[in-house]
Design a protein around this motif. Structure first.
Motif, PDB file in Angstrom:
ATOM      1  N   PHE A  93       0.848  -1.197   0.000  1.00 26.26           N
ATOM      2  CA  PHE A  93       0.000   0.000   0.000  1.00 26.26           C
ATOM      3  C   PHE A  93       0.882   1.244   0.000  1.00 26.26           C
ATOM      4  CE2 PHE A  93       1.012  -0.962   4.363  1.00 26.26           C
ATOM      5  CZ  PHE A  93       1.223   0.271   4.956  1.00 26.26           C
ATOM      6  N   ARG A  94       0.307   2.327  -0.435  1.00 29.61           N
ATOM      7  CA  ARG A  94       0.980   3.631  -0.335  1.00 29.61           C
ATOM      8  C   ARG A  94       0.202   4.480   0.660  1.00 29.61           C
ATOM      9  NH1 ARG A  94       4.570   6.904  -2.688  1.00 29.61           N
ATOM     10  NH2 ARG A  94       5.054   5.563  -4.460  1.00 29.61           N
ATOM     11  N   SER A  95       0.888   4.894   1.729  1.00 31.13           N
ATOM     12  CA  SER A  95       0.219   5.701   2.748  1.00 31.13           C
ATOM     13  C   SER A  95      -0.064   7.095   2.200  1.00 31.13           C
ATOM     14  CB  SER A  95       1.088   5.810   3.999  1.00 31.13           C
ATOM     15  OG  SER A  95       0.490   6.665   4.931  1.00 31.13           O
ATOM     16  N   ASN A  96      -1.289   7.572   2.415  1.00 30.03           N
ATOM     17  CA  ASN A  96      -1.598   8.947   1.988  1.00 30.03           C
ATOM     18  C   ASN A  96      -1.749   9.887   3.174  1.00 30.03           C
ATOM     19  OD1 ASN A  96      -4.061   8.208   3.016  1.00 30.03           O
ATOM     20  ND2 ASN A  96      -5.123   8.117   1.031  1.00 30.03           N
ATOM     21  N   ASP A  97      -1.232   9.462   4.350  1.00 33.31           N
ATOM     22  CA  ASP A  97      -1.183  10.341   5.520  1.00 33.31           C
ATOM     23  C   ASP A  97       0.222  10.934   5.605  1.00 33.31           C
ATOM     24  OD1 ASP A  97      -3.657   9.226   5.925  1.00 33.31           O
ATOM     25  OD2 ASP A  97      -3.408   9.115   8.104  1.00 33.31           O
ATOM     26  N   ASP A  98       0.403  12.091   5.001  1.00 32.74           N
ATOM     27  CA  ASP A  98       1.736  12.677   4.896  1.00 32.74           C
ATOM     28  C   ASP A  98       2.380  12.936   6.251  1.00 32.74           C
ATOM     29  OD1 ASP A  98       1.579  12.611   2.176  1.00 32.74           O
ATOM     30  OD2 ASP A  98       0.894  14.684   1.973  1.00 32.74           O
ATOM     31  N   ASP A  99       1.549  13.295   7.244  1.00 29.56           N
ATOM     32  CA  ASP A  99       2.135  13.623   8.537  1.00 29.56           C
ATOM     33  C   ASP A  99       2.666  12.388   9.254  1.00 29.56           C
ATOM     34  OD1 ASP A  99      -0.739  13.670  10.764  1.00 29.56           O
ATOM     35  OD2 ASP A  99      -0.378  12.520   8.939  1.00 29.56           O
ATOM     36  N   ALA A 100       2.339  11.213   8.749  1.00 28.49           N
ATOM     37  CA  ALA A 100       2.807   9.984   9.392  1.00 28.49           C
ATOM     38  C   ALA A 100       4.096   9.471   8.779  1.00 28.49           C
ATOM     39  CB  ALA A 100       1.732   8.907   9.281  1.00 28.49           C
ATOM     40  N   ILE A 101       4.497  10.022   7.668  1.00 31.86           N
ATOM     41  CA  ILE A 101       5.545   9.363   6.894  1.00 31.86           C
ATOM     42  C   ILE A 101       6.934   9.982   7.116  1.00 31.86           C
ATOM     43  CG2 ILE A 101       6.249   8.658   4.597  1.00 31.86           C
ATOM     44  CD1 ILE A 101       3.314   8.832   3.762  1.00 31.86           C
ATOM     45  N   SER A 102       7.103  11.221   6.736  1.00 30.06           N
ATOM     46  CA  SER A 102       8.402  11.912   6.806  1.00 30.06           C
ATOM     47  C   SER A 102       9.524  11.040   6.239  1.00 30.06           C
ATOM     48  CB  SER A 102       8.739  12.322   8.248  1.00 30.06           C
ATOM     49  OG  SER A 102       8.850  11.201   9.093  1.00 30.06           O
ATOM     50  N   GLU A 103       9.289  10.480   5.063  1.00 30.88           N
ATOM     51  CA  GLU A 103      10.284   9.612   4.437  1.00 30.88           C
ATOM     52  C   GLU A 103      11.444  10.425   3.896  1.00 30.88           C
ATOM     53  OE1 GLU A 103       8.007   7.610   1.483  1.00 30.88           O
ATOM     54  OE2 GLU A 103       7.340   6.023   2.839  1.00 30.88           O
ATOM     55  N   THR A 104      12.601   9.783   3.765  1.00 23.09           N
ATOM     56  CA  THR A 104      13.753  10.434   3.161  1.00 23.09           C
ATOM     57  C   THR A 104      13.584  10.465   1.645  1.00 23.09           C
ATOM     58  OG1 THR A 104      14.996   8.369   2.910  1.00 23.09           O
ATOM     59  CG2 THR A 104      15.201   9.531   5.018  1.00 23.09           C
ATOM     60  N   SER A 105      14.406  11.281   0.998  1.00 23.63           N
ATOM     61  CA  SER A 105      14.344  11.355  -0.464  1.00 23.63           C
ATOM     62  C   SER A 105      14.680   9.997  -1.079  1.00 23.63           C
ATOM     63  CB  SER A 105      15.301  12.432  -0.980  1.00 23.63           C
ATOM     64  OG  SER A 105      16.630  12.152  -0.579  1.00 23.63           O
ATOM     65  N   TRP A 106      15.616   9.251  -0.447  1.00 22.33           N
ATOM     66  CA  TRP A 106      15.977   7.919  -0.938  1.00 22.33           C
ATOM     67  C   TRP A 106      14.785   6.973  -0.836  1.00 22.33           C
ATOM     68  CZ3 TRP A 106      18.766   4.770  -3.685  1.00 22.33           C
ATOM     69  CH2 TRP A 106      18.807   3.416  -3.386  1.00 22.33           C
ATOM     70  N   GLN A 107      14.078   6.997   0.270  1.00 23.21           N
ATOM     71  CA  GLN A 107      12.916   6.124   0.439  1.00 23.21           C
ATOM     72  C   GLN A 107      11.830   6.452  -0.581  1.00 23.21           C
ATOM     73  OE1 GLN A 107      12.283   6.992   4.610  1.00 23.21           O
ATOM     74  NE2 GLN A 107      13.002   4.975   5.237  1.00 23.21           N
ATOM     75  N   ARG A 108      11.628   7.732  -0.836  1.00 28.15           N
ATOM     76  CA  ARG A 108      10.624   8.121  -1.839  1.00 28.15           C
ATOM     77  C   ARG A 108      11.051   7.680  -3.238  1.00 28.15           C
ATOM     78  NH1 ARG A 108      10.522  12.780   1.490  1.00 28.15           N
ATOM     79  NH2 ARG A 108      11.904  13.902   0.084  1.00 28.15           N
ATOM     80  N   ARG A 109      12.358   7.744  -3.501  1.00 34.11           N
ATOM     81  CA  ARG A 109      12.859   7.382  -4.830  1.00 34.11           C
ATOM     82  C   ARG A 109      12.687   5.888  -5.094  1.00 34.11           C
ATOM     83  NH1 ARG A 109      17.053  10.258  -4.467  1.00 34.11           N
ATOM     84  NH2 ARG A 109      18.759   8.801  -4.096  1.00 34.11           N
ATOM     85  N   ILE A 110      13.105   5.049  -4.148  1.00 32.30           N
ATOM     86  CA  ILE A 110      12.980   3.608  -4.393  1.00 32.30           C
ATOM     87  C   ILE A 110      11.511   3.176  -4.383  1.00 32.30           C
ATOM     88  CG2 ILE A 110      15.286   3.088  -3.528  1.00 32.30           C
ATOM     89  CD1 ILE A 110      14.003   2.021  -0.980  1.00 32.30           C
ATOM     90  N   ALA A 111      10.677   3.892  -3.607  1.00 31.02           N
ATOM     91  CA  ALA A 111       9.245   3.586  -3.623  1.00 31.02           C
ATOM     92  C   ALA A 111       8.651   3.883  -4.987  1.00 31.02           C
ATOM     93  CB  ALA A 111       8.525   4.370  -2.536  1.00 31.02           C
ATOM     94  N   SER A 112       9.115   4.975  -5.594  1.00 29.60           N
ATOM     95  CA  SER A 112       8.618   5.344  -6.921  1.00 29.60           C
ATOM     96  C   SER A 112       9.014   4.306  -7.964  1.00 29.60           C
ATOM     97  CB  SER A 112       9.164   6.723  -7.310  1.00 29.60           C
ATOM     98  OG  SER A 112       8.792   7.057  -8.616  1.00 29.60           O
ATOM     99  N   ILE A 113      10.286   3.841  -7.909  1.00 32.12           N
ATOM    100  CA  ILE A 113      10.749   2.820  -8.850  1.00 32.12           C
ATOM    101  C   ILE A 113      10.052   1.494  -8.558  1.00 32.12           C
ATOM    102  CG2 ILE A 113      12.765   1.569  -9.702  1.00 32.12           C
ATOM    103  CD1 ILE A 113      14.445   4.037  -8.889  1.00 32.12           C
ATOM    104  N   GLY A 114       9.835   1.196  -7.276  1.00 33.59           N
ATOM    105  CA  GLY A 114       9.117  -0.019  -6.904  1.00 33.59           C
ATOM    106  C   GLY A 114       7.692  -0.010  -7.427  1.00 33.59           C
TER     107      GLY A 114
END
Length: 731
Positions: free
Chosen positions: A554-575
């Motif tokens: 799943f992709r969380s749409n609660d932004d205040d819960a995530i605070s992911e790093t740019s690396w985490q967002r990048r690999i999630a996008s490729i995933g």
């Protein structure tokens, strides 16, 4: 008479003769470097390294005068003078080794600093008396031919220099130890031969086979094992071992290594693992098979004193000593220890490197190789294989696409005959992409399962989800906010509940994904890279008790819960891109994994060497002017900037803390407290310090002094998040 080391005896009758020390170090260095056909060079470096001790000033220092004496520059200068050759810069190589044999390999630098400045020093003590005792035969060293990969000549030569440096500093340390601490020296090397270790392994495997039921999975595991044994007789090189989760790759890869060592007369096995949680598990397996005296577990959380041994067996001392130079038959260590040592300039870290020559190096969970340093890591591994007689096994269930990043002469050879068939045989889960989910929707889903694991990308998100469902029965939280001992205790509780069929809901960060032998019927995973999805799936229906387990992405749409790093967002996008491409086929297929890594490496580009280490090495390599100090500073798999905080979690921790405060058994207690230590960012550490919640011991150890700030369910509380619960705080 000239001396290398003194004792308290003023008549010098038992002082170490300097000539003896130089020759001893030369011979020992030669023995080490003979493993890569560089014995003559290493012997010469041993003779050169302490020539500066032939000065009157150094001898007076040994006699008790409180003076500082530069004893390494003289040998460095003499090396450049004796071996001056524009076509073959052995002299400059010796200068790096000798000048850095205490303080570390230097940058070449310029006249204002570095090795260059040292070589131009005018005022150094006169060491010419060495001619009366030592003769250095320059004719004994002929041209030495290395075999660099295209466009990596500088890397090849600098790596060779580093390996010679390792031979020298280990030999120097061992000979000095033999003179100064003979009892300590005698504790080294008490290991069994690989012939004996092979027999122990065969006996262990026979016991496993006799207890195993005749099932399809067990027959496949045996086939994997036999293919690994057969491949062990192949010539040394780089291999890949693609075995699904549950296929027994730990013991099968060890079988390959043992057969490879037997066939090619190699010397050691190195098992390199990304997480300490996996190391502790695998090292215990190996100790049970081979015995504690033959297996070194080397990482920050391990205390050799905890290894079981007999009263008459000096195992503990031997283990502690082996952490210095990795001389045990089997070494289990981390990516951080292994690769940072390969690029370090420090004597203490480089000392162990020569023992990698003529060894088998197994990279477990190879998909976890650090992407930002991937190209330098692969260059080092390739160099060990090409010029130092090592074999490398890239071992994983989700094989990263590394062949495209290697020279064509170093492409891995797959050990398994049919990885695709194995994947289908061991497939135990269905994977479903749920798309976006709010935390409220996710919480409802989680409480609807009796046994479920949910893995998210950040500590904050894990804490928020746990808080949302903790009122339901038997919920657990796992994250790096909990000290390792605390996490291990919780994992043991979770395993017990699962085994007994009781309700068990777990919210975890990705620390549970690799090496934690745990089995849930249902797993949820926040969107991430395909390799991490596969690791999460490895915690689902792991034992194959169900027809099929269920994995939900799943992709969380609660932004205040995530605070992911740019690396985490990048690999999630490729995933996510990969999942959409293979959603109608098989999200975790080998084709999907290959596509994911191809996209990742293409996207990263120069980011695969984010610090430009390879360019740094090649830049002035034609003149042999290497920036060893800069390379060491740049190669950091764990970024500097976090602070270590010791948690008084239980009586064992409190006892170790008390001993630290009193200065008792310092080494043992430093190792012990690693299991009670967490890492936090400076901003949070400073907040705790402002609230007077941190005690300092010798300005080295930081201890949480109020256990109210450590929750037994979630670990360290965030000071700012909990300020409203602490009315005495002055905000």
């Amino acid at each position: 008479m000239y001396y290398a080391h003194s004792t308290k005896n003023p008549d010098k009758s038992n002082w170490q003769n300097l000539r003896d020390h130089l020759i001893n170090v030369g011979h020992l260095s030669r023995t080490f470097a003979d493993d890569f056909s560089a014995g003559d060079l290493a012997y010469a470096s041993g003779l050169l390294h302490d020539l500066g001790k032939y000065s009157r000033e150094f001898q007076k220092r040994l006699e008790g005068e409180k003076i500082s004496v530069d004893h390494s520059t003289g040998g460095a200068i003499e090396g450049t003078r004796l071996f001056k050759n524009d076509q073959y810069p052995a002299g400059l190589m010796f200068a790096y080794l000798v000048a850095g044999h205490h303080g570390g390999l230097l940058n070449y630098g310029s006249a204002e600093g570095g090795l260059c400045e040292r070589l131009q020093k005018v005022k150094i003590p006169d060491y010419s008396a060495y001619h009366t005792e030592i003769s250095i035969d320059t004719q004994a060293i002929g041209p030495f031919r290395l075999h660099p990969f295209p466009h990596k000549t500088g890397f090849c030569v600098s790596f060779f220099t580093r390996m010679l440096y390792s031979c020298l500093v280990d030999a120097d340390s061992l000979d000095t130890e033999k003179f100064c601490s003979p009892g300590k020296s005698s504790s080294r090397g008490n290991y069994e031969s690989f012939a004996i270790l092979n027999r122990k392994f065969e006996a262990h495997m026979q016991e496993i086979r006799s207890d195993a039921k005749d099932t399809l999975i067990n027959r496949e595991r045996q086939e994997i094992f036999e293919q690994c044994v057969n491949a062990g007789s192949l010539p040394p090189g780089i291999f890949s071992l693609t075995v699904p989760t549950g296929g027994g790759k730990t013991l099968s890869s060890m079988a390959f290594a043992l057969e490879h060592i037997r066939t090619h007369d190699l010397k050691r096995i190195f098992y390199i693992i990304p997480y300490t949680s996996i190391i502790e598990q695998n090292a215990e397996v190996f100790r049970n098979i081979f015995g504690s005296r033959n297996v070194l577990e080397h990482h920050s959380n391990f205390d050799p004193a905890t290894v079981k041994h007999g009263n008459d067996d000096p195992v503990c001392e031997s283990l502690m000593l082996s952490t210095e130079n990795w001389d045990m038959p089997i070494v289990v260590t981390t990516n951080v220890q292994f690769f940072e040592s390969l690029f370090s300039n420090r004597r203490s870290r480089c000392r162990k490197l020569h023992n990698l020559a003529k060894s088998v190096i197994i990279l477990d969970e190879a998909q976890m190789l650090p992407t930002g340093y991937l190209l330098p890591c692969l260059a080092a591994l390739s160099e060990l294989v090409r010029n130092f007689g090592a074999t490398v096994v890239i071992c994983t269930a989700t094989q990263p696409r590394l062949g495209d990043l290697l020279d064509e002469k170093a492409r891995p050879r797959e050990i398994m005959q049919s990885p695709d068939r194995l994947y289908k045989t061991f497939k135990r889960v269905n994977v479903t992409n749920l798309g976006p989910l709010s935390d409220a929707e996710l919480s409802t889903r989680l409480t609807g399962h009796r046994q479920v694991l949910c893995i998210v990308n950040t500590r904050n998100h894990a804490k928020k989800l746990y808080d949302a469902i903790k009122d339901s029965e038997n919920c657990y939280h796992l994250s790096a906010r909990m000290c390792p001992v605390h996490r291990r205790k919780k994992i043991a509780e979770i395993k017990t509940r699962l085994r007994e069929g009781k309700d068990c809901r777990v919210i975890s960060t990705q620390l549970i994904e690799a090496g934690v032998d745990i089995d849930f019927p249902v797993v949820y995973r926040t969107m991430t890279g395909i390799d991490s999805v596969a690791q999460a799936a490895g915690r689902c229906n792991r034992e194959g008790k169900l027809p099929c387990g269920e994995v939900f992405i799943f992709r969380s749409n609660d932004d205040d819960a995530i605070s992911e790093t740019s690396w985490q967002r990048r690999i999630a996008s490729i995933g996510e891109k990969t999942i959409k491409k293979f959603e109608d086929d098989d999200i975790l297929s080998l084709d999907s994994v290959e596509y994911y890594f191809k996209e990742l490496y293409f996207y990263e580009g120069e980011g695969l060497d984010k610090e430009g280490i390879l360019k740094m090495i090649e830049k002035r390599s034609k003149n042999y002017k290497f920036p060893f100090e800069d390379i060491s500073a740049a190669f950091k798999l764990i970024e500097d900037g976090t602070k270590e905080l010791i948690i008084p979690y239980d009586d064992e921790a409190k006892s170790a803390i008390t001993n630290l405060r009193q200065g008792k058994d310092l080494w043992q207690n430093i190792r012990k407290i690693q299991g009670y230590t967490i890492s936090i960012f400076p901003i949070e550490f400073n907040e705790l310090e402002r609230l007077h919640l941190v005690d300092f011991v010798e300005d080295r150890f930081h201890i949480l002094n109020d256990k109210k700030w450590y929750d037994m369910n979630v670990g360290l509380l965030n000071a700012k998040d909990n300020r409203m619960e602490m009315p005495f705080l002055n905000y």
